[in-house]
Design an enzyme around this catalytic site. Sequence first.
Site, PDB file in Angstrom:
ATOM      1  N   HIS A 207       0.803  -1.230   0.000  1.00  0.00           N
ATOM      2  CA  HIS A 207       0.000   0.000   0.000  1.00  0.00           C
ATOM      3  C   HIS A 207       0.833   1.276   0.000  1.00  0.00           C
ATOM      4  O   HIS A 207       0.281   2.362  -0.032  1.00  0.00           O
ATOM      5  CB  HIS A 207      -0.975   0.039   1.183  1.00  0.00           C
ATOM      6  CG  HIS A 207      -0.300   0.135   2.524  1.00  0.00           C
ATOM      7  ND1 HIS A 207       0.128  -0.957   3.217  1.00  0.00           N
ATOM      8  CD2 HIS A 207       0.025   1.198   3.289  1.00  0.00           C
ATOM      9  CE1 HIS A 207       0.675  -0.585   4.350  1.00  0.00           C
ATOM     10  NE2 HIS A 207       0.649   0.728   4.424  1.00  0.00           N
TER      11      HIS A 207
HETATM   12  C1  UD1 Z   1      -2.430   5.267   5.619  1.00  0.00           C
HETATM   13  C2  UD1 Z   1      -1.197   5.846   6.272  1.00  0.00           C
HETATM   14  C3  UD1 Z   1      -0.046   4.861   6.175  1.00  0.00           C
HETATM   15  C4  UD1 Z   1      -0.440   3.501   6.710  1.00  0.00           C
HETATM   16  C5  UD1 Z   1      -1.698   3.016   6.033  1.00  0.00           C
HETATM   17  C6  UD1 Z   1      -2.117   1.741   6.685  1.00  0.00           C
HETATM   18  C7  UD1 Z   1      -0.858   8.265   6.191  1.00  0.00           C
HETATM   19  C8  UD1 Z   1      -0.113   9.362   5.524  1.00  0.00           C
HETATM   20  N1  UD1 Z   1      -0.763   7.061   5.611  1.00  0.00           N
HETATM   21  O1  UD1 Z   1      -2.166   5.119   4.240  1.00  0.00           O
HETATM   22  O2  UD1 Z   1       1.047   5.330   6.926  1.00  0.00           O
HETATM   23  O3  UD1 Z   1       0.607   2.598   6.488  1.00  0.00           O
HETATM   24  O4  UD1 Z   1      -2.726   4.004   6.195  1.00  0.00           O
HETATM   25  O5  UD1 Z   1      -3.110   1.065   6.029  1.00  0.00           O
HETATM   26  O6  UD1 Z   1      -1.479   8.489   7.195  1.00  0.00           O
HETATM   27  N2  UD1 Z   1      -9.425   4.347   1.367  1.00  0.00           N
HETATM   28  C9  UD1 Z   1     -10.639   3.702   1.271  1.00  0.00           C
HETATM   29  N3  UD1 Z   1     -11.233   3.289   2.434  1.00  0.00           N
HETATM   30  C10 UD1 Z   1     -10.683   3.493   3.667  1.00  0.00           C
HETATM   31  C11 UD1 Z   1      -9.456   4.156   3.737  1.00  0.00           C
HETATM   32  C12 UD1 Z   1      -8.832   4.582   2.573  1.00  0.00           C
HETATM   33  O7  UD1 Z   1     -11.167   3.495   0.192  1.00  0.00           O
HETATM   34  O8  UD1 Z   1     -11.276   3.072   4.674  1.00  0.00           O
HETATM   35  C13 UD1 Z   1      -8.751   4.762   0.092  1.00  0.00           C
HETATM   36  C14 UD1 Z   1      -9.135   6.157  -0.344  1.00  0.00           C
HETATM   37  O9  UD1 Z   1      -9.171   6.185  -1.743  1.00  0.00           O
HETATM   38  C15 UD1 Z   1      -7.977   7.003   0.151  1.00  0.00           C
HETATM   39  C16 UD1 Z   1      -6.808   6.041   0.009  1.00  0.00           C
HETATM   40  O10 UD1 Z   1      -7.336   4.746   0.312  1.00  0.00           O
HETATM   41  O11 UD1 Z   1      -7.789   8.162  -0.569  1.00  0.00           O
HETATM   42  C17 UD1 Z   1      -5.644   6.345   0.929  1.00  0.00           C
HETATM   43  O12 UD1 Z   1      -6.064   6.430   2.294  1.00  0.00           O
HETATM   44  P1  UD1 Z   1      -5.181   7.272   3.366  1.00  0.00           P
HETATM   45  O13 UD1 Z   1      -5.704   7.066   4.724  1.00  0.00           O
HETATM   46  O14 UD1 Z   1      -4.987   8.646   2.882  1.00  0.00           O
HETATM   47  O15 UD1 Z   1      -3.766   6.614   3.234  1.00  0.00           O
HETATM   48  P2  UD1 Z   1      -3.351   5.089   3.217  1.00  0.00           P
HETATM   49  O16 UD1 Z   1      -2.734   4.795   1.892  1.00  0.00           O
HETATM   50  O17 UD1 Z   1      -4.477   4.245   3.684  1.00  0.00           O
HETATM   51  N1  UDP Z   2      -3.611  -6.318   8.723  1.00  0.00           N
HETATM   52  C1  UDP Z   2      -4.853  -6.951   8.797  1.00  0.00           C
HETATM   53  N2  UDP Z   2      -5.486  -7.284   7.627  1.00  0.00           N
HETATM   54  C2  UDP Z   2      -4.946  -7.045   6.404  1.00  0.00           C
HETATM   55  C3  UDP Z   2      -3.678  -6.409   6.340  1.00  0.00           C
HETATM   56  C4  UDP Z   2      -3.046  -6.045   7.512  1.00  0.00           C
HETATM   57  O1  UDP Z   2      -5.345  -7.201   9.897  1.00  0.00           O
HETATM   58  O2  UDP Z   2      -5.595  -7.368   5.387  1.00  0.00           O
HETATM   59  C5  UDP Z   2      -2.949  -5.887   9.981  1.00  0.00           C
HETATM   60  C6  UDP Z   2      -1.566  -6.457  10.225  1.00  0.00           C
HETATM   61  O3  UDP Z   2      -1.629  -7.688  10.901  1.00  0.00           O
HETATM   62  C7  UDP Z   2      -0.941  -5.388  11.086  1.00  0.00           C
HETATM   63  C8  UDP Z   2      -1.544  -4.100  10.568  1.00  0.00           C
HETATM   64  O4  UDP Z   2      -2.741  -4.490   9.884  1.00  0.00           O
HETATM   65  O5  UDP Z   2      -1.332  -5.577  12.444  1.00  0.00           O
HETATM   66  C9  UDP Z   2      -0.598  -3.386   9.645  1.00  0.00           C
HETATM   67  O6  UDP Z   2      -1.264  -2.326   9.034  1.00  0.00           O
HETATM   68  P1  UDP Z   2      -0.853  -1.729   7.633  1.00  0.00           P
HETATM   69  O7  UDP Z   2      -0.010  -2.680   6.893  1.00  0.00           O
HETATM   70  O8  UDP Z   2      -2.115  -1.239   7.005  1.00  0.00           O
HETATM   71  O9  UDP Z   2      -0.039  -0.422   8.035  1.00  0.00           O
HETATM   72  P2  UDP Z   2       1.490  -0.124   8.389  1.00  0.00           P
HETATM   73  O10 UDP Z   2       1.902  -1.052   9.462  1.00  0.00           O
HETATM   74  O11 UDP Z   2       2.281  -0.239   7.128  1.00  0.00           O
HETATM   75  O12 UDP Z   2       1.460   1.303   8.816  1.00  0.00           O
END
Ligand code: UD1
Ligand code: UDP
Length: 380
Positions: A207
């Site tokens: 991601h």
């Molecule tokens: C965010 C965090 C990242 C973390 C990740 C974990 C920041 C800058 N980034 O990234 O550090 O590793 O979460 O998963 O805070 N979206 C949906 N549904 C949701 C959430 C997001 O559709 O419930 C889609 C939307 O199109 C959105 C995009 O995902 O624009 C990105 O979501 P955002 O929370 O901005 O960043 P992540 O890539 O999820």
């Molecule tokens: N995780 C989960 N389901 C998924 C992917 C990740 O429960 O489909 C959990 C994973 O076990 C870990 C956390 O989400 O506890 C990690 O989150 P993510 O990878 O979104 O974010 P990051 O750690 O990179 O910020």
Amino acid sequence: MLKIINVAGARPNFMKVAPIVAAMKLRRAEFQPVLVHTGQHYDASMSAAFFRDLEMPEPDVHLGVGSGSHAAQTAAIMQAFEPVVGKEQPDWVIVVGDVNSTIACALVCAKLGVKVAHVEAGLRSRDRTMPEEINRVLTDQIADLLLTPSLDANENLRAEGIPEERIRFVGNIMIDSLLVNLDRAKRSTVRADLDLEHRNYAVLTLHRPSNVDEEISLGRILSALEEIARRVPIVFPAHPRTRKMIDELGLAGRVGRIEGLLVVDPVGYLDFLQLLSNACLVLTDSGGIQEETTVLGVPCITLRENTERPITVEMGANTIAGTDTTKIIAAASRALDNPPDKSKLRVPELWDGRTADRILDALIEKSEGSLSEPPAVAGG
Ligand code: UD1
Ligand code: UDP
């Protein structure tokens, strides 16, 4: 009695906040927890599933902020959070990790003069193109109490000139959730439902914007997956950002043609732990998953050029492969040909399931002003 606002916003926050809130509820004479959900993540599979699996109480306050550009999202969280702090008048606000909700809420508190504790402080990738690195550096500069997961984080903070009395090594809070939930995860039927054989499949998560937001980098990773999936089936719970980008970049057809790559929606915490703990290989650009595989002793190939969690490499389970196709394929082949000897893998100090209580103890001590002497365990 300390009144504490606990902030959670995105998927990787929930498994960090759950054990802290649970520990506060057990120590009810000392702590009054308030749980605030910023709404950064909102899909049921990215948020509600974790409240259910982690048996978390419903948030006391939901800011409902949702997605947006970095500036729009960070600003919206700040605007919505400020009146909550004004109303609740907490003794402390706890922020976790490195997402936009973390820096937004820390910054609100710094300006209001409300004390902030940062859980998972001090991690550094030294890659400022990563949005999380900016969030980490800034949050650590303004937080009053920096609770670190490993001693390399203490070193990073010292090198940035942060005074010793603000730093406390408490261990890794994610591992509290991991250890508490492993037995429940064994009862998940997800592996059987997806027809995956014990130790004969890989798990993939992706991601990071640098990997999924443009065609060249995502294409390089797909080329590697095309090879690896010939050898071992890969289950890929796809993050909503990644799903969206695969469609926007016109790569859905290519992904669909990779035989052996099973794309599913993001799975809940217990299902994911079950998938991780039975896999023979994990390919990921996640931060937290590098840590979970270290404790589970499952080989992890990190699809990034760097990590803010070098201790996972030092302990033996994690390999930083980068995003070059050939390097990813070579790292996967090595891991599949020579599965690590679990007895040689190590787990970092204080990744022991008792971090939440150490965090609460640190808050009490810091509130009493008695945290001026660093503990011996902080590595001198
Ligand atoms: C965010 C965090 C990242 C973390 C990740 C974990 C920041 C800058 N980034 O990234 O550090 O590793 O979460 O998963 O805070 N979206 C949906 N549904 C949701 C959430 C997001 O559709 O419930 C889609 C939307 O199109 C959105 C995009 O995902 O624009 C990105 O979501 P955002 O929370 O901005 O960043 P992540 O890539 O999820
Ligand atoms: N995780 C989960 N389901 C998924 C992917 C990740 O429960 O489909 C959990 C994973 O076990 C870990 C956390 O989400 O506890 C990690 O989150 P993510 O990878 O979104 O974010 P990051 O750690 O990179 O910020």
